[in-house]
Each structure stands twice: as C-alpha cells, then as structure tokens.
Design a protein around this motif. Structure first.
Motif, PDB file in Angstrom:
ATOM      1  N   ARG A  55     -33.164  32.548 -35.387  1.00 43.09           N
ATOM      2  CA  ARG A  55     -32.132  32.593 -34.320  1.00 43.09           C
ATOM      3  C   ARG A  55     -32.724  33.260 -33.083  1.00 43.09           C
ATOM      4  O   ARG A  55     -32.134  34.192 -32.512  1.00 43.09           O
ATOM      5  N   ALA A  56     -33.890  32.806 -32.727  1.00 40.75           N
ATOM      6  CA  ALA A  56     -34.628  33.457 -31.649  1.00 40.75           C
ATOM      7  C   ALA A  56     -34.496  32.652 -30.362  1.00 40.75           C
ATOM      8  O   ALA A  56     -34.061  31.504 -30.367  1.00 40.75           O
ATOM      9  N   THR A  57     -34.883  33.285 -29.270  1.00 44.63           N
ATOM     10  CA  THR A  57     -34.727  32.703 -27.942  1.00 44.63           C
ATOM     11  C   THR A  57     -36.065  32.659 -27.228  1.00 44.63           C
ATOM     12  O   THR A  57     -36.798  33.645 -27.224  1.00 44.63           O
ATOM     13  N   MET A  58     -36.374  31.513 -26.646  1.00 43.59           N
ATOM     14  CA  MET A  58     -37.566  31.379 -25.821  1.00 43.59           C
ATOM     15  C   MET A  58     -37.081  31.045 -24.417  1.00 43.59           C
ATOM     16  O   MET A  58     -36.342  30.081 -24.233  1.00 43.59           O
ATOM     17  N   ARG A  59     -37.467  31.874 -23.451  1.00 45.92           N
ATOM     18  CA  ARG A  59     -36.902  31.706 -22.118  1.00 45.92           C
ATOM     19  C   ARG A  59     -37.993  31.790 -21.055  1.00 45.92           C
ATOM     20  O   ARG A  59     -38.847  32.665 -21.114  1.00 45.92           O
ATOM     21  N   MET A 106     -34.440  28.158 -24.666  1.00 47.77           N
ATOM     22  CA  MET A 106     -34.426  27.381 -25.910  1.00 47.77           C
ATOM     23  C   MET A 106     -34.082  28.361 -27.024  1.00 47.77           C
ATOM     24  O   MET A 106     -34.757  29.378 -27.179  1.00 47.77           O
ATOM     25  N   ARG A 107     -33.005  28.061 -27.744  1.00 52.64           N
ATOM     26  CA  ARG A 107     -32.536  29.046 -28.718  1.00 52.64           C
ATOM     27  C   ARG A 107     -32.207  28.372 -30.039  1.00 52.64           C
ATOM     28  O   ARG A 107     -31.582  27.316 -30.069  1.00 52.64           O
ATOM     29  N   GLY A 108     -32.650  28.984 -31.111  1.00 54.34           N
ATOM     30  CA  GLY A 108     -32.388  28.455 -32.433  1.00 54.34           C
ATOM     31  C   GLY A 108     -31.057  28.936 -32.981  1.00 54.34           C
ATOM     32  O   GLY A 108     -30.551  29.982 -32.582  1.00 54.34           O
ATOM     33  N   MET A 109     -30.480  28.149 -33.881  1.00 59.14           N
ATOM     34  CA  MET A 109     -29.202  28.554 -34.460  1.00 59.14           C
ATOM     35  C   MET A 109     -29.141  28.258 -35.953  1.00 59.14           C
ATOM     36  O   MET A 109     -29.781  27.328 -36.450  1.00 59.14           O
ATOM     37  N   VAL A 110     -28.375  29.071 -36.650  1.00 57.43           N
ATOM     38  CA  VAL A 110     -28.060  28.843 -38.062  1.00 57.43           C
ATOM     39  C   VAL A 110     -26.562  29.091 -38.185  1.00 57.43           C
ATOM     40  O   VAL A 110     -26.056  30.124 -37.752  1.00 57.43           O
ATOM     41  N   ILE A 115     -31.614  24.587 -30.487  1.00 60.08           N
ATOM     42  CA  ILE A 115     -32.416  24.024 -31.573  1.00 60.08           C
ATOM     43  C   ILE A 115     -31.582  24.127 -32.844  1.00 60.08           C
ATOM     44  O   ILE A 115     -31.508  25.180 -33.482  1.00 60.08           O
ATOM     45  N   CYS A 116     -30.932  23.013 -33.142  1.00 61.56           N
ATOM     46  CA  CYS A 116     -30.053  22.961 -34.317  1.00 61.56           C
ATOM     47  C   CYS A 116     -30.811  22.399 -35.509  1.00 61.56           C
ATOM     48  O   CYS A 116     -30.574  22.782 -36.650  1.00 61.56           O
ATOM     49  N   LEU A 145     -37.865  29.480 -34.118  1.00 57.81           N
ATOM     50  CA  LEU A 145     -36.725  29.873 -33.286  1.00 57.81           C
ATOM     51  C   LEU A 145     -35.419  29.647 -34.041  1.00 57.81           C
ATOM     52  O   LEU A 145     -34.482  30.438 -33.936  1.00 57.81           O
ATOM     53  N   LEU A 146     -35.370  28.557 -34.791  1.00 58.77           N
ATOM     54  CA  LEU A 146     -34.170  28.254 -35.584  1.00 58.77           C
ATOM     55  C   LEU A 146     -34.049  29.257 -36.733  1.00 58.77           C
ATOM     56  O   LEU A 146     -33.035  29.934 -36.874  1.00 58.77           O
ATOM     57  N   VAL A 147     -35.110  29.355 -37.520  1.00 58.38           N
ATOM     58  CA  VAL A 147     -35.076  30.225 -38.692  1.00 58.38           C
ATOM     59  C   VAL A 147     -34.667  31.641 -38.307  1.00 58.38           C
ATOM     60  O   VAL A 147     -33.887  32.284 -39.004  1.00 58.38           O
ATOM     61  N   TYR A 170     -42.343  26.011 -33.346  1.00 60.76           N
ATOM     62  CA  TYR A 170     -41.137  26.368 -32.583  1.00 60.76           C
ATOM     63  C   TYR A 170     -39.885  26.417 -33.458  1.00 60.76           C
ATOM     64  O   TYR A 170     -38.897  27.028 -33.075  1.00 60.76           O
ATOM     65  N   LEU A 171     -39.931  25.798 -34.653  1.00 61.32           N
ATOM     66  CA  LEU A 171     -38.738  25.863 -35.514  1.00 61.32           C
ATOM     67  C   LEU A 171     -38.502  27.269 -36.057  1.00 61.32           C
ATOM     68  O   LEU A 171     -37.439  27.557 -36.618  1.00 61.32           O
TER      69      LEU A 171
END
Lengths: 337, 337
Positions: free
Chosen positions: A270-274, B273-277, B244-245, A266-268, A263-264
């Motif tokens: 900048r993705a969204t899971m909804r 759930m959304r990732g960020m950079v 997700i920081c 999503l961070l790398v 799931y990380l």
C-alpha cells in the motif's frame, strides 16, 4: 559593452550520452540591458542532471531548449550594468542565465538576489539553491517524512542527496545512503553523518539494504532510477513513500527508461510513488532557505561543492556529472569576480 | 455428516500460466463443526485474479497458500450445521471458504451474513463483495476521485472495473474504459454507460486515449499492468493519480513483471501511483455496501456475473479469467442450494 560573450548553444539533440558535439561554442558581443533590465556577469554555472532532460524534444515540466539556443543553466553572477532598480550594479544574483559569460535579465523567472558574505556563491547553486530546495520539499512535503522513518537516499553524495539525507537526520530519521564507490560512501557517513551508506558499485544493494533496514524502507528518495529503484522496491515497509526526484541512470539511455519491474510492491505494501518538480514549491522557498541556512550556521548541515573551472570545459563537466564522478554539488566556475 | 467433500488442493506452485497440474482434485468426508463453529455448504466460488498471487511462495499482503492445502477462495454458501449462535442453520454467508464443497468456520476472518432475497448470492461475490469494495475504495479513497476527473479504467468489463467506472460516472466523472474485444466494449458503453471504451486488442490505445482525453488522464484505475499501464502513463494530466489495484497481464509471467518504463511521467506531471489492498478498508465496508446497494436499487449501477458450473471445472474457470474471457464477475457455481 565591448566584452566578448562566449556561449554554448545546443545544436544537436543528443541520442544517448550527451557530448561536446551536441553544442557549438560560439562568441558574440555581450548584450546591453534595456529599460527594466540588467546585465549579469556569470561567475558560476550549476551543472544539474535535469539539463539532460531539457535537451530532449519531448513534453516535460518545462519546454525543451530550442536548437540554436544558448543551453539553459542555472547560474550565479554579479550585476555589472543595470536599468532595473531592484538589481543594482554590484548585486549578486542567481537565475536561469544559461551557459554563457554574460546574460541580460528582467529579474523575472526565478531570479534571486543573494548575499556572498553569508555563504559563498556556489552554495547558492547547491544547498541554498534549487538542489537544497528540491531536497527540502522532496523529503518533507512530497515524501511526507516522519521522524520514525527509515529513509533511503540514492545519489547520496550528490547535490540533492547530500542535503535530503541530512535533513532527515536532523529531524530524527534513520538514514541510509546509496552511492558509488568507497570515497563517496566515506563522505556520506563520516562527513555528512548518515547512519550508513551502501556502495552500489561494490556491494549487493539488496543484501546490505536488508541488513540496514530490517523493518523495511519507509521513505525512499530516488535520484537515480534503474536497478537501484527496482531493488529498493523489494524492501518497502507498509505504507512506504517513494519520491521520484530524478533518474540520472536513465537520462542518457538510447531506448526507453528501465521501468521498475517490482512496482507491484506498491500494491503489496500500500505504498505511494510520487513525482516532484521543485518549481511547484516556490511560494515556500523562503521558509526552506531559513531552515537550511540556520542548520548550516549551527554546523548541523554540511555540504560540499565540486568545482570545475572554465566555461570552455562545460561539455566535459556535464559528462563528469553523468558518470557520477562528482562528490557534492558540481559547479563550473566561469570567472573570478 | 456423511457427505463427501470434494476439494482442490494446491500441490505445485505454478511457473507461468496456472493450470490443472498445479492442483489435486481430492475427496474427504465433510467435516463436523466444533463448539463455536458452523458448517457451510459452498454454493458459489469467486474466481479472482488475486488467487494467482496467493499461489506464489513470496511475501505479499497475505501468506501464500501452502502446498497440500485447500486452494484459498472467497465463496458464498449456506449454513447446514451450526454450534455458533450468530450463524444459524439456513443462514447464508460469504467468506474465505476455499475451493471445496464444505467448509467449517468460526465466523472470523471476514465471514459475513448475506441476504439472498435482497440480491442473488453471486452478487455478494461481485458488486456487493470484495470486487465492489475494491472498486469503491480504490476509486474514492486511494484514487481521491474528484467529480471533474477524467477517469480511465482498465479491465473495464471485469468484476472490479465495471463497478469502478460506474461509481465514477454516478459521481460526475467522465469515464473511459479499456477492455479486450468489441463485445466487452459494447457492454461497457451500452450497458454500463461509460463515456467510451477502447478495445486494446484492435485499437491503438495511445492514439484513441489522446482523442478521448484531450486534457490528459486525471485518475487511472489499473487492473492490468503491462503495456496498457505504460501507455496510460504517457497521457497523464498534472497531479494525476494512478491506483494500482492489480496487474492481471503480469501475474502469469515467468520472468519479472514488465515495469512501467514511462514512470518518469510521474515526475513530469507531479503524479502519484499508489497501491491498494481492499482489506485495509474493512472498517468502512458497511458504508460502501449501503451506497452500492442503493445505486443498484435505483438502477444506476448495473453489473453482470459470468457463471461457470461445476467444482471440477475450477482450473479451467481460472484460466478463463486469465485469458480475459469473462465479461463481468466470474463465478463458479458449485451447488444449487
């Protein structure tokens, strides 16, 4: 009415795979409609992955089916007695009528009149029913589909997946399906026109996904969860969107569901899971129906129903669903007319 | 220049917990700036969880640090020689100067001039630096914070968490922190003013979370991943958002990260759930800086730096971070001036 109403009642909450022992097959006289009600003869029952969740005693988007209650199911039928002006005798309807031969309804809770001369009744349980709505709003609203997207759909030969992928194609996307076995994959590519289909039972999903999506996956419509979700996560494009529509691989697990360990990504990315639940979109159902019916008429949207016969076969039909043995929308035929 | 430049170079990619053996502590003459360049004397190094990810040889939002290269780090320093008109001798700067005493820069790649008379240099590595920016954009932009939100922040006593929670408070939200140990929790509630703080080392997070968030969690700002993420997932409110920081609990895992097995709560609650950079938000950094500096000046935003001294202690300082032994932003002091 003196007809006998056969029913499947939930008598035991399943631990692990659902089976016949979770239900009691009983009979009772068919009910009489009161004032403002009507009696439906059930002709077709929809078999949906969500039914497994309704059997658990846990907080969800809808209360669980109570022990001793008729199992909840969406169904299509014919009005055979009525004290409700909007649902006259002879009308065809769909609604949450349950796993039984006869149901009384007041027309509320999502009951809809349908026209069997425009499409066969089972289609109103599939492409023109909840699965079609789920595909439509999952892809376009929740998934924020864009024509330049590379879309991946799991459960691609299933009721929702077959529609979601075709909508993406109709709207200009590249679509890769994931399905189990060569027959389903042939159906997905040759009949439905997906750009490709990965047979997760015989191919390495990650490797083949990389080949088909060299720039990554922009939109993943997930019906299955588990290892496939985890693999697709490794192949996301920047700003990818994942629609969590279902997780059929996990519904019969005895322990906790398999969490997506990647799931990380999503961070790398900048993705969204909804997550999505189709009932949130009721106000827009009419538009979706028009689009879907239009595409069917034009021959752009093809779908298949997989029809099993006989109410008494309900538990086995449900198992067929969870074993992934259906191609297209799985429907249980209860009566001829 | 005849000064000696001590450096930590990455010589081995860590498997599991990072340690001194992953680095080589070397020395080389300090470099000379060429035309359009300037020489920075590093005064403070920022120790960030993200550094662990930079050490892995895997695809991410930034290339990994190469073996034999100086370890990447954000730092604050003073220009001591310059052939660049915008960065004169005596100016103070922050940038990716690496784990070393002297660095040459051309001013590109996020190098910023900072004013140590407005705030002490370490603050520019924390609240007025990347951690502050991460908190600001993670909460407000990615997390779409609304004043009526009940916000939960993990790593609440850390560099990002302490700022994120206070911004939510300043903007009218209810804020529950999660941190390890009574000292950190006291800091979070008594000094930072969070509404509550859960000590995950001594309390059952799920039970206490239910008490503090009877209507569920609207916004979860996750810095830690693992079991805490999984637990918060069980307490989501409808339409909740998870940012997700980071996932500091997982960065040193030898196997795959622990996936959130309760992710289907996203479906049930139509949650995101959304990732960020943080680097995606550079164009808006100036606005964020103004807000954060303003709140600090007004006494609404309080933060702490946890300062370790001596470049040679870099590996141990990094361990302190991953053991959760810091309260506030962890900074390594390299030189006095």
């Amino acid at each position: 009415m003196s007809a006998i109403n056969h029913q499947f009642k939930l008598i035991q909450r399943p631990v692990g795979m659902v089976g016949r022992s979770n239900f009691e097959y009983t009979q009772t006289p068919a009910p009489e409609p009161g004032e403002g009600e009507f009696l439906v003869k059930v002709l077709y029952l929809s078999l949906d992955p969500a039914m497994r969740g309704w059997m658990n005693d846990s907080k969800s988007y809808i209360p669980p089916v109570g022990l001793g209650e008729v199992m909840r199911a969406v169904a299509a039928g014919r009005v055979i007695a009525s004290r409700h002006p909007k649902f006259p005798v002879g009308a065809h309807v769909t609604g949450l009528f349950g796993v039984q031969e006869y149901a009384v309804s007041n027309g509320k809770g999502g009951v809809a009149l349908v026209d069997p001369t425009l499409a066969p009744l089972p289609v109103y349980l599939g492409t023109l029913g909840m699965p079609g709505m789920t595909a439509y709003f999952g892809l376009l609203t929740v998934g924020e589909f864009k024509p330049e997207d590379t879309v991946v759909v799991s459960g691609a030969a299933g009721a929702v997946g077959q529609v979601a992928g075709q909508i993406a194609r109709i709207k200009g996307g590249r679509v890769i399906g994931i399905a189990g076995g060569p027959d389903k994959c042939r159906y997905v590519t040759q009949e439905l026109g997906f750009d490709a289909c990965i047979d997760y039972k015989h191919e390495d999903v990650k490797t083949v996904l990389k080949t088909h999506c060299p720039k990554g996956v922009d939109l993943y419509f997930d019906n299955v969860g588990g290892d496939i979700l985890d693999t697709v996560l490794t192949q996301l494009a920047l700003h990818a969107r994942i629609v969590i529509c279902g997780a059929i691989s996990q519904y019969n697990a005895t322990g906790p569901a398999k969490g997506p360990s990647n799931y990380l990504s999503l961070l790398v990315n900048r993705a969204t899971m909804r997550g999505m639940v189709v009932f949130d979109h009721v106000a827009q159902f009419r538009n979706a129906m028009q689009d879907l019916a239009g595409w069917m008429k034009e021959g752009k949207l093809k779908t298949r129903e997989d029809i099993v016969t006989g109410l008494e076969n309900f538990p086995e039909a449900l198992l067929k669903l969870f074993r992934g043995e259906n191609t297209g929308k799985l429907v249980l035929k209860v009566a001829d007319a």
